[in-house]
Design a protein around this motif. Structure first.
Motif, PDB file in Angstrom:
ATOM      1  N   VAL A 204     -16.407 -32.506 -25.380  1.00  5.90           N
ATOM      2  CA  VAL A 204     -15.235 -32.711 -26.245  1.00  5.90           C
ATOM      3  C   VAL A 204     -14.472 -33.955 -25.786  1.00  5.90           C
ATOM      4  CG1 VAL A 204     -12.911 -31.740 -26.607  1.00  5.90           C
ATOM      5  CG2 VAL A 204     -14.915 -30.251 -26.828  1.00  5.90           C
ATOM      6  N   VAL A 205     -14.001 -34.765 -26.746  1.00  6.92           N
ATOM      7  CA  VAL A 205     -13.099 -35.883 -26.415  1.00  6.92           C
ATOM      8  C   VAL A 205     -11.861 -35.740 -27.297  1.00  6.92           C
ATOM      9  CG1 VAL A 205     -12.764 -38.399 -26.430  1.00  6.92           C
ATOM     10  CG2 VAL A 205     -15.004 -37.451 -25.799  1.00  6.92           C
ATOM     11  N   VAL A 206     -10.701 -35.596 -26.668  1.00  8.29           N
ATOM     12  CA  VAL A 206      -9.446 -35.511 -27.426  1.00  8.29           C
ATOM     13  C   VAL A 206      -8.614 -36.738 -27.085  1.00  8.29           C
ATOM     14  CG1 VAL A 206      -7.448 -34.093 -28.034  1.00  8.29           C
ATOM     15  CG2 VAL A 206      -9.499 -32.996 -27.131  1.00  8.29           C
ATOM     16  N   ASP A 207      -8.206 -37.501 -28.110  1.00  8.15           N
ATOM     17  CA  ASP A 207      -7.331 -38.650 -27.844  1.00  8.15           C
ATOM     18  C   ASP A 207      -5.985 -38.437 -28.520  1.00  8.15           C
ATOM     19  OD1 ASP A 207      -7.242 -39.843 -30.494  1.00  8.15           O
ATOM     20  OD2 ASP A 207      -9.287 -40.578 -30.168  1.00  8.15           O
ATOM     21  N   SER A 208      -5.098 -39.419 -28.354  1.00 11.20           N
ATOM     22  CA  SER A 208      -3.707 -39.225 -28.787  1.00 11.20           C
ATOM     23  C   SER A 208      -3.549 -39.114 -30.291  1.00 11.20           C
ATOM     24  CB  SER A 208      -2.846 -40.384 -28.287  1.00 11.20           C
ATOM     25  OG  SER A 208      -3.269 -41.581 -28.911  1.00 11.20           O
ATOM     26  N   THR A 209      -4.554 -39.565 -31.052  1.00 11.04           N
ATOM     27  CA  THR A 209      -4.427 -39.478 -32.511  1.00 11.04           C
ATOM     28  C   THR A 209      -4.705 -38.048 -32.998  1.00 11.04           C
ATOM     29  OG1 THR A 209      -6.747 -40.046 -32.946  1.00 11.04           O
ATOM     30  CG2 THR A 209      -5.197 -41.890 -32.749  1.00 11.04           C
ATOM     31  N   MET A 210      -5.146 -37.186 -32.087  1.00 13.40           N
ATOM     32  CA  MET A 210      -5.513 -35.818 -32.485  1.00 13.40           C
ATOM     33  C   MET A 210      -4.448 -34.797 -32.109  1.00 13.40           C
ATOM     34  SD  MET A 210      -9.387 -36.123 -31.143  1.00 13.40           S
ATOM     35  CE  MET A 210     -10.380 -37.524 -31.602  1.00 13.40           C
ATOM     36  N   VAL A 211      -3.319 -35.263 -31.567  1.00 12.32           N
ATOM     37  CA  VAL A 211      -2.232 -34.340 -31.228  1.00 12.32           C
ATOM     38  C   VAL A 211      -0.923 -34.850 -31.814  1.00 12.32           C
ATOM     39  CG1 VAL A 211      -3.230 -33.378 -29.109  1.00 12.32           C
ATOM     40  CG2 VAL A 211      -1.881 -35.481 -28.979  1.00 12.32           C
ATOM     41  N   ILE A 212       0.040 -33.946 -31.925  1.00 10.67           N
ATOM     42  CA  ILE A 212       1.349 -34.359 -32.452  1.00 10.67           C
ATOM     43  C   ILE A 212       2.233 -34.815 -31.297  1.00 10.67           C
ATOM     44  CG2 ILE A 212       3.426 -33.560 -33.680  1.00 10.67           C
ATOM     45  CD1 ILE A 212       1.445 -31.681 -35.220  1.00 10.67           C
ATOM     46  N   LYS A 213       2.219 -34.062 -30.205  1.00  7.12           N
ATOM     47  CA  LYS A 213       3.043 -34.414 -29.041  1.00  7.12           C
ATOM     48  C   LYS A 213       2.153 -34.867 -27.899  1.00  7.12           C
ATOM     49  CE  LYS A 213       7.079 -31.522 -29.696  1.00  7.12           C
ATOM     50  NZ  LYS A 213       7.798 -30.380 -29.144  1.00  7.12           N
ATOM     51  N   GLY A 214       2.478 -36.041 -27.329  1.00  7.48           N
ATOM     52  CA  GLY A 214       1.684 -36.557 -26.211  1.00  7.48           C
ATOM     53  C   GLY A 214       2.112 -35.956 -24.883  1.00  7.48           C
ATOM     54  N   LYS A 215       1.343 -36.258 -23.819  1.00  5.95           N
ATOM     55  CA  LYS A 215       1.730 -35.858 -22.458  1.00  5.95           C
ATOM     56  C   LYS A 215       3.147 -36.399 -22.194  1.00  5.95           C
ATOM     57  CE  LYS A 215      -3.079 -36.682 -21.037  1.00  5.95           C
ATOM     58  NZ  LYS A 215      -3.975 -37.512 -20.213  1.00  5.95           N
ATOM     59  N   PRO A 216       4.058 -35.691 -21.550  1.00  9.62           N
ATOM     60  CA  PRO A 216       3.872 -34.500 -20.719  1.00  9.62           C
ATOM     61  C   PRO A 216       3.813 -33.170 -21.471  1.00  9.62           C
ATOM     62  CG  PRO A 216       6.160 -35.212 -20.620  1.00  9.62           C
ATOM     63  CD  PRO A 216       5.432 -36.231 -21.446  1.00  9.62           C
ATOM     64  N   ASP A 217       3.854 -33.174 -22.791  1.00  9.36           N
ATOM     65  CA  ASP A 217       3.671 -31.918 -23.522  1.00  9.36           C
ATOM     66  C   ASP A 217       2.249 -31.381 -23.226  1.00  9.36           C
ATOM     67  OD1 ASP A 217       5.029 -30.459 -26.124  1.00  9.36           O
ATOM     68  OD2 ASP A 217       2.831 -30.315 -26.125  1.00  9.36           O
ATOM     69  N   PRO A 218       2.097 -30.069 -23.112  1.00  7.91           N
ATOM     70  CA  PRO A 218       0.759 -29.520 -22.782  1.00  7.91           C
ATOM     71  C   PRO A 218      -0.265 -29.565 -23.918  1.00  7.91           C
ATOM     72  CG  PRO A 218       2.353 -27.740 -23.069  1.00  7.91           C
ATOM     73  CD  PRO A 218       3.147 -29.023 -23.120  1.00  7.91           C
ATOM     74  N   GLN A 219       0.160 -29.972 -25.121  1.00  8.98           N
ATOM     75  CA  GLN A 219      -0.699 -29.827 -26.300  1.00  8.98           C
ATOM     76  C   GLN A 219      -2.114 -30.383 -26.116  1.00  8.98           C
ATOM     77  OE1 GLN A 219      -0.047 -31.972 -30.190  1.00  8.98           O
ATOM     78  NE2 GLN A 219       0.944 -30.067 -30.679  1.00  8.98           N
ATOM     79  N   ILE A 220      -2.232 -31.574 -25.544  1.00  8.19           N
ATOM     80  CA  ILE A 220      -3.561 -32.213 -25.485  1.00  8.19           C
ATOM     81  C   ILE A 220      -4.517 -31.442 -24.565  1.00  8.19           C
ATOM     82  CG2 ILE A 220      -3.000 -33.903 -23.645  1.00  8.19           C
ATOM     83  CD1 ILE A 220      -4.673 -35.933 -25.468  1.00  8.19           C
ATOM     84  N   TYR A 221      -4.005 -30.918 -23.451  1.00 10.55           N
ATOM     85  CA  TYR A 221      -4.886 -30.150 -22.559  1.00 10.55           C
ATOM     86  C   TYR A 221      -5.223 -28.782 -23.165  1.00 10.55           C
ATOM     87  CZ  TYR A 221      -4.942 -33.704 -19.021  1.00 10.55           C
ATOM     88  OH  TYR A 221      -5.178 -34.889 -18.355  1.00 10.55           O
ATOM     89  N   LEU A 222      -4.246 -28.178 -23.851  1.00 11.12           N
ATOM     90  CA  LEU A 222      -4.527 -26.889 -24.505  1.00 11.12           C
ATOM     91  C   LEU A 222      -5.570 -27.069 -25.610  1.00 11.12           C
ATOM     92  CD1 LEU A 222      -0.922 -25.394 -24.654  1.00 11.12           C
ATOM     93  CD2 LEU A 222      -2.830 -24.636 -23.209  1.00 11.12           C
ATOM     94  N   LYS A 223      -5.464 -28.200 -26.326  1.00  6.22           N
ATOM     95  CA  LYS A 223      -6.430 -28.449 -27.404  1.00  6.22           C
ATOM     96  C   LYS A 223      -7.829 -28.652 -26.820  1.00  6.22           C
ATOM     97  CE  LYS A 223      -7.274 -30.920 -31.556  1.00  6.22           C
ATOM     98  NZ  LYS A 223      -6.713 -31.308 -32.786  1.00  6.22           N
ATOM     99  N   ALA A 224      -7.922 -29.402 -25.719  1.00 11.19           N
ATOM    100  CA  ALA A 224      -9.238 -29.630 -25.092  1.00 11.19           C
ATOM    101  C   ALA A 224      -9.851 -28.298 -24.659  1.00 11.19           C
ATOM    102  CB  ALA A 224      -9.096 -30.580 -23.905  1.00 11.19           C
ATOM    103  N   ALA A 225      -9.040 -27.426 -24.034  1.00 14.79           N
ATOM    104  CA  ALA A 225      -9.557 -26.130 -23.566  1.00 14.79           C
ATOM    105  C   ALA A 225     -10.018 -25.284 -24.757  1.00 14.79           C
ATOM    106  CB  ALA A 225      -8.478 -25.398 -22.774  1.00 14.79           C
ATOM    107  N   LYS A 226      -9.221 -25.312 -25.819  1.00 21.78           N
ATOM    108  CA  LYS A 226      -9.562 -24.516 -27.017  1.00 21.78           C
ATOM    109  C   LYS A 226     -10.890 -25.004 -27.615  1.00 21.78           C
ATOM    110  CE  LYS A 226      -7.497 -22.437 -30.915  1.00 21.78           C
ATOM    111  NZ  LYS A 226      -6.609 -22.465 -32.009  1.00 21.78           N
ATOM    112  N   LEU A 227     -11.049 -26.329 -27.709  1.00 23.88           N
ATOM    113  CA  LEU A 227     -12.296 -26.861 -28.282  1.00 23.88           C
ATOM    114  C   LEU A 227     -13.490 -26.572 -27.369  1.00 23.88           C
ATOM    115  CD1 LEU A 227     -10.942 -30.261 -29.672  1.00 23.88           C
ATOM    116  CD2 LEU A 227     -11.743 -28.312 -31.016  1.00 23.88           C
TER     117      LEU A 227
END
Ligand code: BG6
Length: 215
Positions: free
Chosen positions: A137-160
Motif C-alpha cells: 500500500v502507498v498512501v500520500d497526502s492527496t488521499m487524506v483530508i488531514k495531514g500529519k500530525p493528525d493520525p489519519q494517514i497512518y490509520l488509513k495505511a493500516a486499514k488498507l
C-alpha cells in the motif's frame, strides 16, 4: 535477521522523506527558493518544528488563505518540482533499506508507505529507486483530508493493509510524523536523519541512524 524489537509485528509502515531517502536538506533548499515569492525565508529550526512531515498543501493554505484547491495544488507542484530537480541526481536509498525490505518481505510482514508528499514526489522516489514492489500500500497526502500530525494517514495505511494499528510499527524521522503515528496507536522507530538523535522525542521503541542497524 530483523531486530528483536520488531519481530512480533505484522506490518511496517514507512514514512518517505527522511526515512526511505535522507533528503531533508534538499527540501529546505527548495523551500528557500519557493518561499521568496511570499517574502519569506526559512530556518532549519523553523523547518523542523513547523514544516517537516506536514503536507505542503496545509502550509500553502496558511501562507495564502484565499487560495482555492487548484491554486494550492499548482503551488505545491511548483515547490516540489524545485525539490525534485535539486535532488534527482542524488536520489539514493537510506543505507540498509533494500536489505531490510527484502528480509521483512521474506518473513511475510506487510508493508506500506505513508507520506505527506504529493503523488508526483512519491512516484519520483519509489519508482526512481525501483522499490515500489516491496509495498502493499502507498498512501500520500492527496488521499487524506488531514495531514500529519493528525493520525489519519497512518490509520488509513493500516486499514488498507487490513492490520490493526497496534500490530504496526512506523518508521519516522519528523516530529509531526511521530505524533501522527503515536496518535494512531502505533509504536515508532525513530530515524535520526533530519534531527539529531537527542532531538528525537522519548517513547520510541528504537532510535536508529539507518536500516543497517536493524537488518
Ligand atoms: O516525511 P514525509 O511524510 O514523507 O513528508 C514529506 C513532505 O515533507 C514536508 O516537509 C514537505 O513540505 C513536503 O514537501 C514533503 O513532501
Amino acid at each position: 535477521m530483523i531486530n528483536k524489537a520488531l519481530i512480533n509485528k505484522q506490518a511496517f509502515i514507512f514514512d518517505m522523506d527522511g526515512v526511505i531517502v535522507d533528503n531533508i536538506n534538499f527540501h529546505i533548499d527548495a523551500y528557500k527558493v519557493f518561499l521568496k515569492q511570499f517574502g519569506k525565508d526559512i530556518t532549519t529550526e523553523y523547518f523542523q518544528t513547523h514544516v517537516n512531515g506536514r503536507t505542503i498543501q496545509e502550509l500553502i493554505q496558511e501562507l495564502k488563505p484565499e487560495a482555492g484547491k487548484e491554486e494550492i495544488m499548482a503551488l505545491s507542484e511548483e515547490k516540489e518540482k524545485i525539490y525534485r530537480d535539486l535532488y534527482a541526481k542524488h536520489l539514493s536509498p537510506t543505507p540498509g533499506l533494500e536489505k531490510f525490505l527484502g528480509l521483512a518481505k521474506e518473513q511475510g510482514i506487510k508493508m506500506a508507505v505513508a507520506t505527506s508528499a504529493i503523488t508526483a514526489n512519491a512516484d519520483f522516489t519509489l519508482d526512481g529507486l525501483g522499490i515500489r514492489h516491496y509495498f502493499d500500500v502507498v498512501v500520500d497526502s492527496t488521499m487524506v483530508i488531514k495531514g500529519k500530525p493528525d493520525p489519519q494517514i497512518y490509520l488509513k495505511a493500516a486499514k488498507l493493509l487490513n492490520i490493526s494499528p497496534s500490530d504496526c510499527v512506523v518508521f519516522e524521522d519528523a516530529l509531526a510524523g511521530i505524533k501522527s503515528a503515536k496518535a494512531a496507536g502505533m509504536e515508532v522507530v525513530g530515524l535520526y536523519t533530519s534531527l539529531k538523535k537527542e532531538e528525537l522525542p522519548e517513547g520510541l521503541i528504537l532510535k536508529i541512524k539507518n536500516f543497517e542497524e536493524i537488518s
